[in-house]
Each structure stands twice: as structure tokens, then as C-alpha cells.
Design a protein around this motif. Structure first.
Motif, mmCIF file in Angstrom:
data_model
loop_
_atom_site.group_PDB
_atom_site.id
_atom_site.type_symbol
_atom_site.label_atom_id
_atom_site.label_comp_id
_atom_site.label_asym_id
_atom_site.label_seq_id
_atom_site.Cartn_x
_atom_site.Cartn_y
_atom_site.Cartn_z
ATOM 1 N N LEU A 75 0.830 -1.207 0.000
ATOM 2 C CA LEU A 75 0.000 0.000 0.000
ATOM 3 C C LEU A 75 0.866 1.259 0.000
ATOM 4 C CD1 LEU A 75 -2.535 -1.140 2.768
ATOM 5 C CD2 LEU A 75 -2.758 -1.406 0.273
ATOM 6 N N GLU A 79 -2.594 5.125 2.346
ATOM 7 C CA GLU A 79 -3.515 3.966 2.392
ATOM 8 C C GLU A 79 -3.094 3.016 3.528
ATOM 9 O OE1 GLU A 79 -5.590 1.183 -1.107
ATOM 10 O OE2 GLU A 79 -3.502 1.873 -1.318
ATOM 11 N N PHE A 83 -5.401 1.911 6.531
ATOM 12 C CA PHE A 83 -5.720 0.478 6.713
ATOM 13 C C PHE A 83 -5.430 0.031 8.151
ATOM 14 C CE2 PHE A 83 -6.596 -3.805 5.772
ATOM 15 C CZ PHE A 83 -5.598 -4.591 6.335
ATOM 16 N N THR A 95 -9.527 -2.894 1.056
ATOM 17 C CA THR A 95 -8.054 -2.946 1.038
ATOM 18 C C THR A 95 -7.566 -4.338 1.429
ATOM 19 O OG1 THR A 95 -8.068 -0.630 1.738
ATOM 20 C CG2 THR A 95 -5.972 -1.794 1.893
ATOM 21 N N LYS A 98 -7.694 -6.666 -1.317
ATOM 22 C CA LYS A 98 -6.618 -6.374 -2.279
ATOM 23 C C LYS A 98 -5.283 -7.017 -1.865
ATOM 24 C CE LYS A 98 -5.022 -2.039 -2.872
ATOM 25 N NZ LYS A 98 -5.115 -0.561 -3.030
#
Ligand SMILES: C[S@@+](CC[C@H](N)C(=O)[O-])C[C@H]1O[C@@H](n2cnc3c(N)ncnc32)[C@H](O)[C@@H]1O
Length: 359
Positions: A75, A79, A83, A95, A98
Motif C-alpha cells: 500500500l 492507504e 488500513f 483494502t 486487495k
């Protein structure tokens, strides 16, 4: 729920700058450490070491380390903070989806079954962090004005005056005695590191209160993550650990390949491996989780697995295990450095055993 089968720590409470001074890591060093919140192994990657090997008896602590590694590696900085829970975010599950393919199957299954913790921001989901957050709600409600004033100081001298005039009160001291009463802690925290191997001469409330007071005489309260967590339930930017800062995130990301980890009992591990493997031992306050005889086995294992002149940093919370005469010649302790680190550590609850192995 069994202590070694739940997430106990999600935020570390040990200063990297203190650990760095204790271990004096040089390039090519091989380091052994305890995982816990994962902060320690990540911070060790701020050095020029060759490798970091991290162990924890609790698999969930290593699942958390995996999640922090995936977030840090995949990330971008903003981000990553969102997170973990440092900043607001409504997209943490997206996230997670991902990055989850970078987790081991066991870690993926665990976090798939604990998505609520991810949604809330993982760095505050450890049992210790949740309890401090809960306690801080009451403390902040009762002492909001004083807390905001205490956290506003940059000048330790002005803070010292304020602490003696306004902050350090009889009822506040009593509050620590009551809230940190061993019986109450056994019921609400049930953490062996806090209750099981306590030095009988230590009263937890007084011990923690007096150490906080000593710290507040010399250092700004706002620089201590532990003080921020206890008083507000959150760690604000002033006290961000290095792995949460942009420079720390960048350096650790470039060294993440040097980190490996395993679930298991560190005492058994260091007795099983070949001798002369490690140059640094970052043992946290693991001594707080074991009886005297296991502590002695831990020290023997460190001597066995250490290279000559390897450096060790062992923190003491409220336990006070003795180093037997037969073992102490191998531990060349630096008492001046130990005292200096005890004064400087912003998470003020530790005493130190620091030095190098002689063998
Ligand atoms: C050393 S403390 C860590 C808390 C610490 N203050 C921090 O900042 O992270 C506790 C950790 O040690 C682990 N632990 C305790 N005894 C252990 C052992 N014998 N072998 C491996 N890990 C152990 C626990 O599971 C826990 O995660």
C-alpha cells in the motif's frame, strides 16, 4: 479464551530508539526477536542488519505481523496508515481483499474470520489496546481539561510545574491503585505477563504510577505512546512509532525481505539450533511470561545460540528474576547504559538487562 489463542498486542509499547542504543546493530548482524505486536521485528529492519528472525508462541501475533508486512509492502503510505487504523477509513475491507493473497493460508483464514477487527483498524484491536481504549474513555471524561493541558507541553520544566501543582493528586494516585489491583487485572486482563510472575514486592498501581510520574519530570507526555494510549485511547502523530512515519515506512519496506518469522516457544528454539547463530537478542519483556527456571533456560539458550560479543536487550516489567551465579559470567552487563535506557524509555514501565555475551 486462552492467552496464546487471542490477539493480545496490536501496538508495541517499547521505544525503537532505546532498543537501538541497547543492541548497537551493525551491518551483517543476525538478530533474534519476539514478535508480539510485530512492531519490534519491523523496527529492527531500520538497522543495517543482515537478517531478523522473529518468534512468538501465539500464532495470532504472527498473523498480525503478516498483515502489517503485506500492508507495508503493497500500500502507499496514506492507504497504509488508513488500513492500520491511524487515520479514518471506510475502505479497510476492500483494502484487505486487495492484499490478502500475500498472506499465508492460515493467516488469511484467521483474518477472513475476524474482518470486524480489520474494519475497526487493526492497531487498536489487541486485548491490551482495547482495554486501555475502554479505560481511557472514562479517564478522558473525568480529566479532559487536565489531559489536554498535560499533552500540550513541549517544555519539560513547565510540564514538571504543572504535574506537581495540578496533575499528581491523591485521588488520581488512588485510581491507579484500584484500577491496577492484581485481582481486578486477573479478571479483566488475564495476561500472564502482568499477573503470573509478579515480584511480590511490586504493587502494580504504585509501580506504574511512580514510573509515569518520574518520566513526566523529564520528558513531554505527548512524546509517550503509552501515556497517549492510557489517557486518550489513541496514539497521535507526536508519538507515532517509526514504522508509522513516512521515513520509517520507506526504510522498512526496502528491507522487508530480511525478515522471517515462526510460531513456537523461543526457549525450545534457541536450545535446538546449532550454536553461535545470532549477534543480537531483542527479547522484549518475555521474562514476564515465565517462571524463574524457564528464565534460566532462556539465558542458557541465549548463551548457546549467541556469537561471542553478541548483544542482548531483555526488559523487565513487574517480574524480577535473578540471574544465577553459574550463568551471570556470560552476561557482561552495562549497568550505566541500563539506567540511562530505563530513564529514556517513553513507555516508562521497564527496567533493563543490557550488554554483551562473553563466551
Ligand atoms: C514479550 S511481550 C510483548 C509485549 C511488548 N511489550 C510489546 O511491545 O510488544 C509478549 C509476547 O511474548 C510472547 N511469548 C511469551 N512467552 C513466549 C515464549 N516462551 N516463546 C515465544 N513467545 C513468547 C507472547 O505470546 C506475547 O506475544
Amino acid at each position: 479464551m486462552d492467552f496464546y489463542n487471542r490477539l493480545n498486542y496490536s501496538l508495541g509499547n517499547e521505544d525503537w530508539s532505546v532498543e537501538e542504543q541497547a543492541l548497537r546493530i551493525t551491518s551483517g548482524n543476525k538478530i533474534l526477536c519476539v514478535t508480539a505486536s510485530g512492531d519490534r521485528p519491523l523496527h529492527l529492519l531500520l538497522s543495517d542488519c543482515e537478517s531478523v528472525f522473529s518468534i512468538d508462541m501465539n500464532p495470532i501475533q504472527n498473523y498480525l505481523l503478516e498483515l502489517k508486512i503485506a500492508a507495508l509492502s503493497l500500500l502507499d503510505y496514506e492507504e497504509y496508515l488508513a488500513f492500520l487504523g491511524c487515520t479514518e477509513s471506510a475502505h479497510r475491507i476492500g483494502t484487505f481483499t486487495k492484499i490478502k493473497s500475500h498472506l499465508s493460508s492460515k493467516a488469511k483464514i484467521y483474518w477472513e474470520n475476524h474482518k470486524k477487527m480489520i474494519m475497526k483498524g487493526i492497531i487498536y484491536q489487541g486485548r491490551v489496546e482495547k482495554l486501555t481504549h475502554f479505560g481511557a474513555k472514562f479517564i478522558y471524561f473525568v480529566r479532559r481539561k487536565e489531559i489536554n493541558t498535560l499533552l500540550s507541553f513541549d517544555d519539560p520544566k513547565k510540564q514538571r510545574e504543572y504535574v506537581s501543582l495540578k496533575w499528581d493528586t491523591k485521588w488520581w494516585r488512588k485510581f491507579f491503585d484500584i484500577f491496577l489491583n492484581p485481582l481486578l487485572m486477573k479478571i479483566i486482563l488475564n495476561d500472564p505477563g502482568v499477573i503470573s510472575f509478579l515480584d511480590p514486592s511490586i504493587k502494580p498501581g504504585q509501580y506504574i504510577y511512580q514510573r509515569m510520574l518520574k518520566y513526566l519530570q523529564h520528558y513531554p507526555a505527548k512524546k509517550s505512546a503509552l501515556i497517549q494510549l492510557v489517557l486518550t485511547g489513541k496514539v497521535l502523530e507526536d508519538a507515532y512509532f517509526p514504522y508509522l512515519t513516512f521515513s520509517g515506512y520507506t526504510k522498512i519496506r526496502s528491507n522487508i525481505h530480511k525478515l522471517t518469522f515462526q510460531t513456537g516457544n523461543i526457549i525450545e528454539y534457541i536450545h535446538q539450533i546449532e550454536p553461535n547463530q545470532f549477534d543480537c537478542f531483542s527479547m522484549s519483556d518475555i521474562a514476564s511470561y515465565m517462571p524463574q527456571h524457564d528464565f534460566e533456560k532462556l539465558l542458557q539458550g541465549i548463551v548457546h545460540s549467541a556469537n561471542s560479543s553478541a548483544r542482548f536487550c531483555i526488559r523487565k516489567f513487574m517480574s524480577n528474576h535473578a540471574v544465577p551465579d553459574a550463568i551471570s559470567p556470560y552476561f557482561d552487563r552495562d549497568s550505566q547504559l541500563e539506567q540511562h535506557l530505563e530513564n529514556e524509555e517513553s513507555n516508562f514501565v521497564y527496567r533493563f538487562m543490557v550488554g554483551k555475551i562473553k563466551k
